[in-house]
Motif scaffolding. Structure first.
Motif, PDB file in Angstrom:
ATOM      1  N   LEU A  77      59.894  34.763  38.350  1.00  0.00           N
ATOM      2  CA  LEU A  77      60.150  36.166  38.036  1.00  0.00           C
ATOM      3  C   LEU A  77      58.959  36.822  37.351  1.00  0.00           C
ATOM      4  CD1 LEU A  77      63.886  36.006  36.950  1.00  0.00           C
ATOM      5  CD2 LEU A  77      62.953  37.091  38.993  1.00  0.00           C
ATOM      6  N   LEU A  78      58.284  36.084  36.473  1.00  0.00           N
ATOM      7  CA  LEU A  78      57.083  36.629  35.827  1.00  0.00           C
ATOM      8  C   LEU A  78      55.971  36.871  36.843  1.00  0.00           C
ATOM      9  CD1 LEU A  78      56.901  34.625  32.482  1.00  0.00           C
ATOM     10  CD2 LEU A  78      57.255  37.086  32.764  1.00  0.00           C
ATOM     11  N   LEU A  79      55.800  35.953  37.771  1.00  0.00           N
ATOM     12  CA  LEU A  79      54.777  36.122  38.816  1.00  0.00           C
ATOM     13  C   LEU A  79      55.061  37.357  39.653  1.00  0.00           C
ATOM     14  CD1 LEU A  79      52.267  34.885  40.154  1.00  0.00           C
ATOM     15  CD2 LEU A  79      53.806  33.537  41.579  1.00  0.00           C
ATOM     16  N   SER A  80      56.299  37.532  40.005  1.00  0.00           N
ATOM     17  CA  SER A  80      56.681  38.709  40.781  1.00  0.00           C
ATOM     18  C   SER A  80      56.480  39.988  39.971  1.00  0.00           C
ATOM     19  CB  SER A  80      58.138  38.582  41.222  1.00  0.00           C
ATOM     20  OG  SER A  80      58.529  39.710  41.942  1.00  0.00           O
ATOM     21  N   ALA A  81      56.911  39.977  38.725  1.00  0.00           N
ATOM     22  CA  ALA A  81      56.797  41.171  37.884  1.00  0.00           C
ATOM     23  C   ALA A  81      55.346  41.527  37.592  1.00  0.00           C
ATOM     24  CB  ALA A  81      57.555  40.955  36.570  1.00  0.00           C
ATOM     25  N   ILE A  82      54.549  40.548  37.242  1.00  0.00           N
ATOM     26  CA  ILE A  82      53.138  40.825  36.922  1.00  0.00           C
ATOM     27  C   ILE A  82      52.405  41.350  38.150  1.00  0.00           C
ATOM     28  CG2 ILE A  82      50.948  39.706  36.328  1.00  0.00           C
ATOM     29  CD1 ILE A  82      52.604  37.960  34.363  1.00  0.00           C
ATOM     30  N   SER A  83      52.705  40.767  39.316  1.00  0.00           N
ATOM     31  CA  SER A  83      52.022  41.250  40.519  1.00  0.00           C
ATOM     32  C   SER A  83      52.416  42.693  40.826  1.00  0.00           C
ATOM     33  CB  SER A  83      52.327  40.341  41.710  1.00  0.00           C
ATOM     34  OG  SER A  83      53.685  40.445  42.094  1.00  0.00           O
ATOM     35  N   MET A  84      53.675  43.043  40.602  1.00  0.00           N
ATOM     36  CA  MET A  84      54.105  44.417  40.892  1.00  0.00           C
ATOM     37  C   MET A  84      53.614  45.420  39.855  1.00  0.00           C
ATOM     38  SD  MET A  84      57.885  44.236  42.484  1.00  0.00           S
ATOM     39  CE  MET A  84      57.800  45.884  43.126  1.00  0.00           C
ATOM     40  N   LEU A  85      53.561  45.007  38.605  1.00  0.00           N
ATOM     41  CA  LEU A  85      53.205  45.938  37.537  1.00  0.00           C
ATOM     42  C   LEU A  85      51.707  46.007  37.261  1.00  0.00           C
ATOM     43  CD1 LEU A  85      56.097  45.137  35.054  1.00  0.00           C
ATOM     44  CD2 LEU A  85      55.895  47.115  36.575  1.00  0.00           C
ATOM     45  N   ALA A  86      50.975  44.927  37.537  1.00  0.00           N
ATOM     46  CA  ALA A  86      49.557  44.901  37.186  1.00  0.00           C
ATOM     47  C   ALA A  86      48.617  44.958  38.387  1.00  0.00           C
ATOM     48  CB  ALA A  86      49.252  43.645  36.368  1.00  0.00           C
ATOM     49  N   ILE A  87      49.042  44.453  39.532  1.00  0.00           N
ATOM     50  CA  ILE A  87      48.113  44.379  40.664  1.00  0.00           C
ATOM     51  C   ILE A  87      48.379  45.476  41.688  1.00  0.00           C
ATOM     52  CG2 ILE A  87      47.251  42.920  42.523  1.00  0.00           C
ATOM     53  CD1 ILE A  87      47.989  40.505  40.782  1.00  0.00           C
ATOM     54  N   TRP A  88      49.651  45.675  42.070  1.00  0.00           N
ATOM     55  CA  TRP A  88      49.945  46.652  43.117  1.00  0.00           C
ATOM     56  C   TRP A  88      49.531  48.063  42.735  1.00  0.00           C
ATOM     57  CZ3 TRP A  88      55.362  47.345  45.849  1.00  0.00           C
ATOM     58  CH2 TRP A  88      55.163  47.969  47.072  1.00  0.00           C
ATOM     59  N   PRO A  89      49.751  48.526  41.518  1.00  0.00           N
ATOM     60  CA  PRO A  89      49.350  49.907  41.186  1.00  0.00           C
ATOM     61  C   PRO A  89      47.845  50.166  41.278  1.00  0.00           C
ATOM     62  CG  PRO A  89      50.921  49.094  39.581  1.00  0.00           C
ATOM     63  CD  PRO A  89      50.550  47.932  40.433  1.00  0.00           C
ATOM     64  N   VAL A  90      47.036  49.131  41.115  1.00  0.00           N
ATOM     65  CA  VAL A  90      45.585  49.330  41.166  1.00  0.00           C
ATOM     66  C   VAL A  90      44.989  48.855  42.492  1.00  0.00           C
ATOM     67  CG1 VAL A  90      45.322  49.226  38.667  1.00  0.00           C
ATOM     68  CG2 VAL A  90      45.138  47.121  40.001  1.00  0.00           C
ATOM     69  N   SER A  91      45.831  48.600  43.469  1.00  0.00           N
ATOM     70  CA  SER A  91      45.362  48.157  44.781  1.00  0.00           C
ATOM     71  C   SER A  91      44.917  49.364  45.600  1.00  0.00           C
ATOM     72  CB  SER A  91      46.471  47.395  45.517  1.00  0.00           C
ATOM     73  OG  SER A  91      46.804  46.231  44.844  1.00  0.00           O
ATOM     74  N   THR A  92      43.671  49.740  45.404  1.00  0.00           N
ATOM     75  CA  THR A  92      43.127  50.883  46.133  1.00  0.00           C
ATOM     76  C   THR A  92      42.314  50.455  47.351  1.00  0.00           C
ATOM     77  OG1 THR A  92      41.219  50.905  44.663  1.00  0.00           O
ATOM     78  CG2 THR A  92      43.081  52.338  44.080  1.00  0.00           C
ATOM     79  N   SER A  93      42.254  49.145  47.583  1.00  0.00           N
ATOM     80  CA  SER A  93      41.613  48.625  48.781  1.00  0.00           C
ATOM     81  C   SER A  93      42.421  47.419  49.259  1.00  0.00           C
ATOM     82  CB  SER A  93      40.159  48.224  48.496  1.00  0.00           C
ATOM     83  OG  SER A  93      40.114  47.140  47.595  1.00  0.00           O
TER      84      SER A  93
END
Length: 157
Positions: A77-93
């Motif tokens: 759950l932490l892996l899923s949450a961190i990826s959604m909250l920290a990586i997806w929003p800054v995925s501009t490429s």
């Protein structure tokens, strides 16, 4: 079962946990095309999410044997949450989007493979069938939230 605090936490937590697990598969192709990826590449990214989910199911299943099912579920759950909250929003490429897809898929797969182990660990074999059926029924709340979210955003496009 609803008189047991552990069951209520598992029931509500996994019900809410299904909501963010099912959002990326619907929006990855749309998000990838907004980054100017082709339709083929967008569908391939969705295939990568499914592949990493399969690897996460197997990997977290093995992790349950090593460190325990509750700890494994927490990590998934932490892996899923961190990826959604920290990586997806800054995925501009596409590069950070692929990192998000791999990590999120592994965490999502881990969730689905560890919940039965957690229920079995907490309630034992004698009560596992009833407890698991009730927990999975609680997922309907998360599925309802996802459906509402997707329908709302589909009208925007």
């Amino acid at each position: 079962m609803f008189l047991d605090t552990k069951f209520i936490l598992l029931f509500l937590g996994s019900g809410l946990g299904t909501f963010p697990l099912l959002v990326p598969p619907f929006f990855i192709p749309l998000y990838a095309t907004s980054l100017h990826a082709s339709a083929l590449l967008a569908s391939l990214l969705l295939a990568v999410l499914n592949l990493s989910s399969a690897v996460g199911r197997i990997g977290f299943g093995l992790l349950c044997d090593r460190i325990g099912p509750i700890t494994s579920l927490t990590i998934a759950l932490l892996l899923s949450a961190i990826s959604m909250l920290a990586i997806w929003p800054v995925s501009t490429s596409l590069a950070p989007l692929v990192v998000f897809i791999v990590l999120n898929g592994a965490g999502n797969g881990g969730f689905f493979s560890t919940v039965p182990s957690v229920v079995g660990h907490v309630y034992g074999q004698a009560r596992m069938a009833n407890a698991l059926a009730m927990v999975v029924t609680g997922w309907a709340f998360g599925y309802f939230l996802v459906s509402s979210f997707i329908l709302f955003h589909a009208r925007m496009f």
